[in-house]
Scaffold this active site. Structure first.
Site, PDB file in Angstrom:
ATOM      1  N   GLY A 131      16.029   5.490   1.218  1.00  0.00           N
ATOM      2  CA  GLY A 131      15.379   5.094  -0.033  1.00  0.00           C
ATOM      3  C   GLY A 131      15.401   3.587  -0.200  1.00  0.00           C
ATOM      4  O   GLY A 131      16.189   3.048  -0.987  1.00  0.00           O
ATOM      5  N   SER A 133      12.031   1.298   0.240  1.00  0.00           N
ATOM      6  CA  SER A 133      10.779   0.751  -0.312  1.00  0.00           C
ATOM      7  C   SER A 133      10.509   1.265  -1.726  1.00  0.00           C
ATOM      8  O   SER A 133      10.818   2.406  -2.061  1.00  0.00           O
ATOM      9  CB  SER A 133       9.591   1.148   0.576  1.00  0.00           C
ATOM     10  OG  SER A 133       9.807   0.752   1.898  1.00  0.00           O
ATOM     11  N   SER A 165      10.221   8.752   4.033  1.00  0.00           N
ATOM     12  CA  SER A 165      10.091   9.840   5.008  1.00  0.00           C
ATOM     13  C   SER A 165      11.238  10.819   4.785  1.00  0.00           C
ATOM     14  O   SER A 165      12.342  10.424   4.415  1.00  0.00           O
ATOM     15  CB  SER A 165      10.176   9.304   6.436  1.00  0.00           C
ATOM     16  OG  SER A 165       9.232   8.286   6.637  1.00  0.00           O
ATOM     17  N   GLU A 246      16.718   0.251  13.066  1.00  0.00           N
ATOM     18  CA  GLU A 246      15.455   0.952  12.833  1.00  0.00           C
ATOM     19  C   GLU A 246      14.315   0.300  13.611  1.00  0.00           C
ATOM     20  O   GLU A 246      13.474   0.983  14.184  1.00  0.00           O
ATOM     21  CB  GLU A 246      15.132   0.963  11.340  1.00  0.00           C
ATOM     22  CG  GLU A 246      13.879   1.774  11.026  1.00  0.00           C
ATOM     23  CD  GLU A 246      13.452   1.672   9.579  1.00  0.00           C
ATOM     24  OE1 GLU A 246      13.980   0.817   8.839  1.00  0.00           O
ATOM     25  OE2 GLU A 246      12.583   2.464   9.198  1.00  0.00           O
TER      26      GLU A 246
HETATM   27  C1  FAD Z   1       5.184   5.975   8.715  1.00  0.00           C
HETATM   28  C2  FAD Z   1       5.948   5.225   7.649  1.00  0.00           C
HETATM   29  C3  FAD Z   1       7.217   5.663   7.313  1.00  0.00           C
HETATM   30  C4  FAD Z   1       7.932   4.992   6.319  1.00  0.00           C
HETATM   31  N1  FAD Z   1       9.158   5.489   5.974  1.00  0.00           N
HETATM   32  C5  FAD Z   1       9.862   4.859   5.025  1.00  0.00           C
HETATM   33  C6  FAD Z   1      11.138   5.369   4.630  1.00  0.00           C
HETATM   34  O1  FAD Z   1      11.608   6.395   5.141  1.00  0.00           O
HETATM   35  N2  FAD Z   1      11.831   4.712   3.678  1.00  0.00           N
HETATM   36  C7  FAD Z   1      11.353   3.571   3.078  1.00  0.00           C
HETATM   37  O2  FAD Z   1      12.055   3.011   2.262  1.00  0.00           O
HETATM   38  N3  FAD Z   1      10.129   3.078   3.397  1.00  0.00           N
HETATM   39  C8  FAD Z   1       9.381   3.695   4.360  1.00  0.00           C
HETATM   40  N4  FAD Z   1       8.136   3.216   4.698  1.00  0.00           N
HETATM   41  C9  FAD Z   1       7.600   2.071   3.971  1.00  0.00           C
HETATM   42  C10 FAD Z   1       7.560   0.772   4.788  1.00  0.00           C
HETATM   43  O3  FAD Z   1       8.850   0.279   5.014  1.00  0.00           O
HETATM   44  C11 FAD Z   1       6.683  -0.210   3.994  1.00  0.00           C
HETATM   45  O4  FAD Z   1       5.400   0.353   3.917  1.00  0.00           O
HETATM   46  C12 FAD Z   1       6.645  -1.547   4.668  1.00  0.00           C
HETATM   47  O5  FAD Z   1       7.882  -2.217   4.570  1.00  0.00           O
HETATM   48  C13 FAD Z   1       5.547  -2.447   4.036  1.00  0.00           C
HETATM   49  O6  FAD Z   1       5.708  -2.522   2.656  1.00  0.00           O
HETATM   50  P1  FAD Z   1       4.506  -2.219   1.650  1.00  0.00           P
HETATM   51  O7  FAD Z   1       3.889  -0.915   2.019  1.00  0.00           O
HETATM   52  O8  FAD Z   1       4.992  -2.387   0.279  1.00  0.00           O
HETATM   53  O9  FAD Z   1       3.400  -3.318   1.977  1.00  0.00           O
HETATM   54  P2  FAD Z   1       3.416  -4.839   1.512  1.00  0.00           P
HETATM   55  O10 FAD Z   1       4.771  -5.408   1.714  1.00  0.00           O
HETATM   56  O11 FAD Z   1       2.828  -4.908   0.152  1.00  0.00           O
HETATM   57  O12 FAD Z   1       2.446  -5.470   2.559  1.00  0.00           O
HETATM   58  C14 FAD Z   1       1.031  -5.299   2.480  1.00  0.00           C
HETATM   59  C15 FAD Z   1       0.396  -6.174   3.532  1.00  0.00           C
HETATM   60  O13 FAD Z   1       0.704  -7.545   3.263  1.00  0.00           O
HETATM   61  C16 FAD Z   1       1.334  -8.131   4.403  1.00  0.00           C
HETATM   62  N5  FAD Z   1       2.387  -9.057   3.982  1.00  0.00           N
HETATM   63  C17 FAD Z   1       3.322  -8.852   3.042  1.00  0.00           C
HETATM   64  N6  FAD Z   1       4.161  -9.910   2.968  1.00  0.00           N
HETATM   65  C18 FAD Z   1       3.735 -10.794   3.910  1.00  0.00           C
HETATM   66  C19 FAD Z   1       4.188 -12.068   4.326  1.00  0.00           C
HETATM   67  N7  FAD Z   1       5.270 -12.664   3.786  1.00  0.00           N
HETATM   68  N8  FAD Z   1       3.506 -12.691   5.335  1.00  0.00           N
HETATM   69  C20 FAD Z   1       2.429 -12.103   5.919  1.00  0.00           C
HETATM   70  N9  FAD Z   1       1.947 -10.891   5.549  1.00  0.00           N
HETATM   71  C21 FAD Z   1       2.593 -10.242   4.558  1.00  0.00           C
HETATM   72  C22 FAD Z   1       1.951  -6.966   5.159  1.00  0.00           C
HETATM   73  O14 FAD Z   1       2.132  -7.268   6.516  1.00  0.00           O
HETATM   74  C23 FAD Z   1       0.924  -5.869   4.932  1.00  0.00           C
HETATM   75  O15 FAD Z   1      -0.127  -5.994   5.872  1.00  0.00           O
HETATM   76  C24 FAD Z   1       7.389   3.866   5.666  1.00  0.00           C
HETATM   77  C25 FAD Z   1       6.103   3.432   6.008  1.00  0.00           C
HETATM   78  C26 FAD Z   1       5.379   4.099   6.980  1.00  0.00           C
HETATM   79  C27 FAD Z   1       3.995   3.636   7.313  1.00  0.00           C
END
Ligand code: FAD
Length: 382
Positions: A131, A133, A165, A246
């Site tokens: 837990g 994100s 997940s 991870e």
């Molecule tokens: C298959 C899968 C499994 C997952 N499982 C888990 C889980 O079990 N537990 C959990 O906690 N999370 C999980 N996640 C979430 C994952 O960790 C987040 O989706 C990821 O960290 C990106 O965060 P966000 O989705 O908020 O996107 P954002 O952080 O909002 O990013 C959106 C876009 O902006 C870009 N961006 C953001 N900041 C910057 C920067 N400083 N410089 C350049 N580009 C930037 C990113 O690269 C991305 O393209 C999972 C995601 C996926 C796809």
């Protein structure tokens, strides 16, 4: 770095393959591609399979003996991971428990926490979810807002997590919550039983499969102080260790290579390798997978030699993402008809799974930022 496998390592890989051959059902190839890692079917299979894997000494061979492992090194762990991933991860989300939840407990757990959790993970009976994100804290994880208020004899947690997940199948959540001020300081890690009153889990339906993602709500969830993993307000060091494991925890290239080999078989059958464009694309896709494999081996080599985590992890992680993207581009360009008609489950699953590669376990752009800062010495724009 020695590129040769030792006879003992080769023997270990054969042992894992033999176990898989004996225990995966005959239709596993279809089964594992048709269903995703968190589907009801794969979860049900994993709940039966993981204890058998544990009994064979193949679930946590990389853990110390005192916690149910065999004290094998990181190479054995990686060989095991490669073989499991190449077969579509029959452990379901148990891989998160054994690859990073367990090691975090080994590093930071109290004797009571170790006694409560580690033997059961090592036996293959506990599933963990992560837990971390939140709707407004993904790449910028330190912005998380889920709050744990100290109540005297424990904490009351309120907030929400997203993209979690395994949340609907997990027994415990490794939860990050804010106990102090803003930023990295003030974050605490809690081990929260998912059956605790006040936790609501909703499946988020999407391309990634039946139960790949969830949103999890915490509404006045009460936990005792003994649920803290590590120190109050100092959870960021635990987080760093988990993220390091991870990022290079899942050898996605093993599964991607399997999809690529399948694509090659179709192209060969259809006589398409006469086309120089197909041949060039095929070579690039294969080379990208091999590059990812070697970058990961560099990280594992460092682990075995006791080197501290470094930006090599980011390089390896990005190489995995690049391989996934190059392979899916190749499949899309040359076998797109199969994807549009949905007529080949292996190609479909390879394409679908690779879609999340540059987001899961830390977005690709974040890895590039780290590479720019730590390898190229470039200023990073925030
Ligand atoms: C298959 C899968 C499994 C997952 N499982 C888990 C889980 O079990 N537990 C959990 O906690 N999370 C999980 N996640 C979430 C994952 O960790 C987040 O989706 C990821 O960290 C990106 O965060 P966000 O989705 O908020 O996107 P954002 O952080 O909002 O990013 C959106 C876009 O902006 C870009 N961006 C953001 N900041 C910057 C920067 N400083 N410089 C350049 N580009 C930037 C990113 O690269 C991305 O393209 C999972 C995601 C996926 C796809």
């Amino acid at each position: 770095m020695d590129f040769d496998w030792s006879p003992e390592q080769i023997g270990f890989r054969h042992r894992v393959r033999a176990f898989l051959a004996d225990h995966l059902p005959d239709d596993w190839g279809h089964f594992s591609y048709s269903f995703d890692t968190g589907s009801d079917a794969v979860e049900a299979f994993a709940r039966d399979f993981c204890p058998k894997l544990a009994a064979e000494g193949l679930l946590v061979p990389h853990w110390p003996k005192e916690y149910g492992g065999q004290g094998f090194d990181a190479w054995h762990h990686w060989i095991l991971n490669e073989e499991m991933f190449a077969f579509g991860e029959p452990r379901s989300y148990q891989y998160m428990s054994v690859n990073w939840a367990g090691p975090a407990l080994i590093a930071y757990g109290t004797p009571a926490q170790k006694a409560e959790h580690l033997q059961r993970i090592a036996a293959g009976t506990l599933f963990y979810c992560q837990g971390f994100s939140e709707p407004n804290a993904g790449s910028d994880l330190a912005a998380l807002q889920t709050r744990a208020e100290h109540t005297g004899d424990g904490f009351v947690i309120n907030g929400s997590k997203i993209w979690t997940s395994a949340a609907s199948i997990a027994d415990y959540c490794v939860l990050l919550a804010r106990t102090g001020g803003e930023g990295r300081r003030g974050i605490t890690v809690f081990l929260v039983p998912m059956a605790t009153p006040g936790i609501t889990v909703n499946v988020i339906k999407g391309l990634q499969g039946q139960k790949a993602f969830h949103e999890v709500f915490f509404d006045n969830v009460e936990v005792p102080e003994s649920a803290i993993l590590g120190e109050l307000d100092k959870g960021w060091s635990v987080v760093t260790g988990i993220l390091h494991n991870e990022r290079i925890g899942a050898p996605r290239y093993a599964l991607t290579l399997r999809g690529l080999d399948h694509a090659f078989a179709i192209l060969r059958r259809e006589g398409r390798f006469d086309d120089p464009g197909v041949r060039a694309g095929a070579a690039m896709a294969r080379a990208a997978c091999e590059a990812a494999r070697l970058q990961c081996y560099g990280v594992i080599d460092g682990r075995v030699k006791g080197k501290p985590p470094s930006a090599d992890t980011n390089l390896a992680r990005y190489a995995i993402v690049a391989a996934d993207r190059i392979v899916t581009d190749f499949i899309g360009e040359h076998l797109g008809d199969y994807l549009i008609t949905g007529s080949d489950p292996v190609l479909n699953a390879t394409y679908r799974r690779a879609g999340s590669s540059g987001i899961a376990a830390g977005a690709a752009e974040i890895q590039l930022n780290a590479i720019a800062r730590n390898h190229l010495d470039l200023p990073v724009v925030r």
